[in-house]
Design an enzyme around this catalytic site. Structure first.
Site, mmCIF file in Angstrom:
data_model
loop_
_atom_site.group_PDB
_atom_site.id
_atom_site.type_symbol
_atom_site.label_atom_id
_atom_site.label_comp_id
_atom_site.label_asym_id
_atom_site.label_seq_id
_atom_site.Cartn_x
_atom_site.Cartn_y
_atom_site.Cartn_z
ATOM 1 N N ILE A 170 0.829 -1.200 0.000
ATOM 2 C CA ILE A 170 0.000 0.000 0.000
ATOM 3 C C ILE A 170 0.870 1.260 0.000
ATOM 4 O O ILE A 170 0.625 2.203 -0.767
ATOM 5 C CB ILE A 170 -0.956 0.003 1.221
ATOM 6 N N GLN A 178 -7.507 -5.648 -4.383
ATOM 7 C CA GLN A 178 -7.190 -5.396 -2.970
ATOM 8 C C GLN A 178 -5.967 -4.499 -2.785
ATOM 9 O O GLN A 178 -5.879 -3.765 -1.806
ATOM 10 C CB GLN A 178 -6.966 -6.734 -2.241
ATOM 11 N N SER A 221 -10.583 -0.861 4.869
ATOM 12 C CA SER A 221 -9.932 -1.900 4.067
ATOM 13 C C SER A 221 -10.414 -1.900 2.612
ATOM 14 O O SER A 221 -11.394 -1.238 2.268
ATOM 15 C CB SER A 221 -10.230 -3.268 4.684
ATOM 16 N N CYS A 222 -9.751 -2.690 1.811
ATOM 17 C CA CYS A 222 -10.121 -2.807 0.391
ATOM 18 C C CYS A 222 -11.566 -3.253 0.221
ATOM 19 O O CYS A 222 -12.328 -2.682 -0.565
ATOM 20 C CB CYS A 222 -9.175 -3.785 -0.301
ATOM 21 N N ASN A 223 -11.973 -4.287 0.965
ATOM 22 C CA ASN A 223 -13.345 -4.785 0.830
ATOM 23 C C ASN A 223 -14.360 -3.767 1.335
ATOM 24 O O ASN A 223 -15.406 -3.563 0.709
ATOM 25 C CB ASN A 223 -13.503 -6.104 1.600
ATOM 26 N N HIS A 225 -16.456 -7.957 7.884
ATOM 27 C CA HIS A 225 -16.655 -6.895 6.890
ATOM 28 C C HIS A 225 -17.920 -6.085 7.138
ATOM 29 O O HIS A 225 -17.936 -4.866 6.965
ATOM 30 C CB HIS A 225 -16.656 -7.507 5.483
ATOM 31 N N GLY A 226 -19.011 -6.785 7.514
ATOM 32 C CA GLY A 226 -20.271 -6.073 7.773
ATOM 33 C C GLY A 226 -20.099 -5.025 8.871
ATOM 34 O O GLY A 226 -20.367 -3.831 8.652
ATOM 35 N N ARG A 245 -9.300 -13.222 -2.014
ATOM 36 C CA ARG A 245 -8.022 -13.795 -2.463
ATOM 37 C C ARG A 245 -7.250 -14.280 -1.218
ATOM 38 O O ARG A 245 -7.324 -13.678 -0.150
ATOM 39 C CB ARG A 245 -7.222 -12.774 -3.270
ATOM 40 N N HIS A 283 -10.415 -9.655 -5.108
ATOM 41 C CA HIS A 283 -11.555 -10.220 -4.371
ATOM 42 C C HIS A 283 -12.772 -10.187 -5.301
ATOM 43 O O HIS A 283 -12.848 -9.363 -6.214
ATOM 44 C CB HIS A 283 -11.922 -9.367 -3.158
HETATM 45 P P1 NAD Z 1 3.025 -4.904 3.444
HETATM 46 O O1 NAD Z 1 3.541 -5.969 4.329
HETATM 47 O O2 NAD Z 1 3.010 -5.132 1.982
HETATM 48 O O3 NAD Z 1 3.796 -3.532 3.706
HETATM 49 C C1 NAD Z 1 4.069 -3.072 4.989
HETATM 50 C C2 NAD Z 1 5.462 -2.466 4.979
HETATM 51 O O4 NAD Z 1 5.730 -1.896 6.263
HETATM 52 C C3 NAD Z 1 6.563 -3.505 4.727
HETATM 53 O O5 NAD Z 1 7.468 -2.967 3.799
HETATM 54 C C4 NAD Z 1 7.204 -3.700 6.107
HETATM 55 O O6 NAD Z 1 8.570 -4.049 6.016
HETATM 56 C C5 NAD Z 1 7.038 -2.300 6.685
HETATM 57 N N1 NAD Z 1 7.096 -2.225 8.143
HETATM 58 C C6 NAD Z 1 6.969 -3.209 9.066
HETATM 59 N N2 NAD Z 1 7.093 -2.700 10.308
HETATM 60 C C7 NAD Z 1 7.319 -1.361 10.166
HETATM 61 C C8 NAD Z 1 7.544 -0.296 11.076
HETATM 62 N N3 NAD Z 1 7.563 -0.486 12.392
HETATM 63 N N4 NAD Z 1 7.754 0.954 10.579
HETATM 64 C C9 NAD Z 1 7.755 1.176 9.242
HETATM 65 N N5 NAD Z 1 7.541 0.184 8.330
HETATM 66 C C10 NAD Z 1 7.319 -1.057 8.789
HETATM 67 O O7 NAD Z 1 1.552 -4.582 3.980
HETATM 68 P P2 NAD Z 1 0.372 -3.902 3.153
HETATM 69 O O8 NAD Z 1 -0.337 -4.947 2.380
HETATM 70 O O9 NAD Z 1 0.894 -2.712 2.446
HETATM 71 O O10 NAD Z 1 -0.612 -3.502 4.328
HETATM 72 C C11 NAD Z 1 -0.438 -2.305 5.061
HETATM 73 C C12 NAD Z 1 -1.752 -1.950 5.701
HETATM 74 O O11 NAD Z 1 -2.720 -1.754 4.662
HETATM 75 C C13 NAD Z 1 -2.363 -3.007 6.624
HETATM 76 O O12 NAD Z 1 -3.113 -2.371 7.633
HETATM 77 C C14 NAD Z 1 -3.301 -3.755 5.707
HETATM 78 O O13 NAD Z 1 -4.336 -4.410 6.397
HETATM 79 C C15 NAD Z 1 -3.826 -2.615 4.875
HETATM 80 N N6 NAD Z 1 -4.368 -3.004 3.574
HETATM 81 C C16 NAD Z 1 -3.750 -3.952 2.819
HETATM 82 C C17 NAD Z 1 -4.318 -4.318 1.616
HETATM 83 C C18 NAD Z 1 -3.709 -5.396 0.777
HETATM 84 O O14 NAD Z 1 -4.424 -6.121 0.102
HETATM 85 N N7 NAD Z 1 -2.418 -5.560 0.729
HETATM 86 C C19 NAD Z 1 -5.477 -3.716 1.172
HETATM 87 C C20 NAD Z 1 -6.053 -2.688 1.926
HETATM 88 C C21 NAD Z 1 -5.494 -2.355 3.148
#
Ligand code: NAD
Length: 364
Positions: A12, A313, A139-141, A194-195, A168, A220
């Site tokens: 993200i 997502q 979140s994405c969903n 999700h709800g 997914r 998804h």
């Molecule tokens: P990710 O694991 O791809 O990226 C997170 C990054 O943060 C990694 O590079 C990790 O090394 C780094 N990190 C870990 N600890 C850290 C710290 N203390 N300080 C700074 N960086 C740190 O995760 P993501 O998929 O990007 O998810 C991030 C957030 O977004 C989560 O809350 C997730 O639920 C949400 N999210 C994810 C998605 C998805 O599908 N990937 C979709 C929507 C929301």
């Protein structure tokens, strides 16, 4: 120019950094990383300053020959707002740091709603978060469902939403996730989270959700049933959704039979990382059964709406993060912000080659 710090540069974070850099009113101060990996290389390649998220790991950057601009606290202090895109739970741990530096922060959907002051979806509640210290971009969903609920609720009123989310198993780079060869009710109990999460955006909405996980990484898929409070037709609903930002109502002739074809189209269209920022709704799936299930006193009938939508997502929350920056700081209203975001990211002309082909052929 709004100075934006990005803490957490993964799936993200790197997408939000690119989207912020594209905006006419924002600049990226830098990105905080825990370690020097390929994404640190990507950040450097793009000319972004790197900050060390964890002090004791700083020598790792030096060993890899990577210059560090400072510690994450310096990034937070130098930013007007921070987008925290750390893994689930880490955002909550960082909340104290943001409060200490009096820097508003956007957390992501993996964090619990009670950690933040408010939850955010641009289409649905943009005006409610100005001045908040901690805002959660859902979140994405939840983003995908909120985008759909908002116009339907405004136009028809909603009696109840029932959605099955076929999720997914993991993102393409999450090699440790699964299932590999199975179909899991997940969670097996109802409702799925999700709800209740949609209720952080629409507190009064009656919504039931069921979740599954399948061996897929691309997107998804939501199977949606909305009981509307008033009568509707397929054409009206289709027009309504086509008129919404961040909605792609898929014409039948495109032959997009699933998430794989949608991602292929995004690649053909030259989208960065083959991202699909819009809800992708199959036009043919939009079905309305008028007055079928409910007849009220006075003879007023409800309509049951059904449709399938695919949600990417990794990217649908990205424009939402950009809007949340302006919403928190109060620098633009909803319409202005969404228009600016979409134009800068290329969302105003979604999947452009296809749209142009449709126009040229006088197609659907
Ligand atoms: P990710 O694991 O791809 O990226 C997170 C990054 O943060 C990694 O590079 C990790 O090394 C780094 N990190 C870990 N600890 C850290 C710290 N203390 N300080 C700074 N960086 C740190 O995760 P993501 O998929 O990007 O998810 C991030 C957030 O977004 C989560 O809350 C997730 O639920 C949400 N999210 C994810 C998605 C998805 O599908 N990937 C979709 C929507 C929301």
């Amino acid at each position: 120019m709004i100075q934006v710090g990005i803490n957490g540069y993964g799936t993200i974070g790197k997408r939000v950094a690119d989207a912020v850099r594209a905006q006419p009113d924002m600049e990226v101060v830098g990105v905080a990383k825990t370690r020097p990996n390929f994404e640190a290389g990507t950040a450097i390649e793009k000319g972004l300053d790197l900050y060390a998220a964890i002090e004791k790991r700083k020598p790792l950057f030096a060993e890899a020959g990577i210059d560090i601009a400072g510690d994450v606290e310096e990034l937070v202090a130098a930013s007007d707002v921070v987008v925290d895109a750390c893994p689930s739970g880490v955002g909550a741990d960082n909340a104290e740091m943001y409060r200490e530096y009096d820097t508003p922060a956007l957390l992501q959907g993996g964090e619990d709603a009670d950690v933040v002051d408010s939850s955010f979806n641009a289409r649905s509640n943009y005006d409610t978060v100005e001045g908040d210290d901690l805002v959660r971009v859902v979140s994405c969903n939840t983003t995908g469902l909120s985008r759909l609920v908002a116009p339907l609720d405004e136009e028809y009123g909603i009696e109840k939403v029932r959605t099955t989310l076929v999720r997914r198993g993991g993102d393409p780079a999450q090699s440790g996730r699964g299932p590999i060869d199975d179909i899991l009710p997940n969670p097996v109990t109802l409702p799925s989270h999700h709800g209740p999460d949609v209720n952080t955006i629409f507190p009064d909405l009656d919504i039931d959700t069921l979740g599954l996980k399948v061996p897929a990484t691309l997107m998804h898929m939501h199977s949606v049933n909305v009981t509307l409070e008033s009568d509707a037709t397929v054409e009206e609903v289709r027009d309504l959704l086509e008129g919404e930002r961040r909605m792609f109502v898929i014409p039948e002739w495109l032959g997009l039979d699933g998430a794989g074809a949608i991602k292929e189209l995004a690649q053909d269209a030259g989208r960065p990382r083959a991202d699909v920022w819009e809800n992708c709704i199959w036009g043919e799936s939009i079905t309305v059964e008028s007055g079928s299930s409910t007849t009220r006193a006075g003879g007023e009938t409800a309509s049951d709406l059904y449709l399938f939508q695919a949600i990417h997502q990794e990217s649908d929350v990205v424009p939402e993060n950009v809007d949340a920056i302006r919403a928190v700081l109060g620098t633009a209203d909803r319409a202005e912000s969404m228009a600016t975001t979409d134009e800068a990211m290329g969302l105003d002309d979604p999947l452009a080659p296809t749209r142009r082909a449709v126009a040229a052929d006088g197609g659907e």
